[in-house]
Design a protein around this motif. Structure first.
Motif: not given
Length: 188
Positions: A58-59, A62, A108-109, A131, A134, A137-138, A178
């Motif tokens: 995902n990172l 992005h 975003l996170l 989006r 991200m 992912s967080k 990131f």
């Protein structure tokens, strides 16, 4: 002791190379970018490989969406702890795309995209998906006991101007970084 979902995982072969291959295959014709891996080749850690791969993918997606020239780089660092049994592993995705503000990165996170964001046809077609990726992912990094953050001090130092030129780099190429800090982990 490891969690039941944690397996000995070869970071380069099991996570980074497959992501690199996916990015190379999906690179658009107008994108003049290289995709690099900077990781100790023999690094093996006990992690949940599926979830960590999803975070890094995902990172990287992005970064891919934002970068037209330069590079995307997946970097891994290991900070050995004094106790000798665990280490802090940090994986960063860096790019040379337009930099983003700390406020935008945190948004975003931390903010779940709305259905409107995901399917807004007036914007780039994949904005909502990126989006969402991200945000996911967080959430995954939190569930794994790690942290995911944006490094506002990062500067890619990418300068598309020829090396003999004295011009300074354009702010459009400052890039973004990131960082995913794995929870304390054991290395094999």
């Amino acid at each position: 002791p490891t969690h039941p979902d944690e397996d000995p995982t070869r970071i380069v072969e099991d996570i980074l190379r497959p992501i690199q291959s996916m990015l190379l295959a999906s690179r658009q014709a107008e994108q003049n970018i290289d995709i690099f891996i900077d990781c100790p080749r023999t690094l093996i850690v006990h992690i949940d490989p599926l979830r960590v791969k999803q975070i890094i993918l995902n990172l990287a997606l992005h970064a891919m969406r934002r970068t037209r020239k330069g590079f995307i780089k997946c970097c891994v660092e290991v900070d050995k702890q004094d106790d000798g049994t665990s280490n802090i592993v940090t994986l960063a995705v860096e790019d040379t795309g337009p930099s983003i503000s700390l406020e935008d990165a945190n948004h975003l996170l931390s903010t779940s995209p709305t259905l409107q964001d995901t399917f807004d046809l007036t914007t780039d077609h994949d904005v909502g998906g990126v989006r969402m990726g991200m945000y996911i992912s967080k959430q995954l990094s939190d569930r794994l006991g790690g942290t995911l953050s944006f490094d506002p001090s990062y500067d890619s130092r990418y300068n598309p101007i020829s090396p003999s030129s004295s011009s300074s780099p354009s702010p459009l190429y400052r890039g973004s970084r990131f960082v995913f800090h794995f929870p304390k982990t054991t290395m094999v």
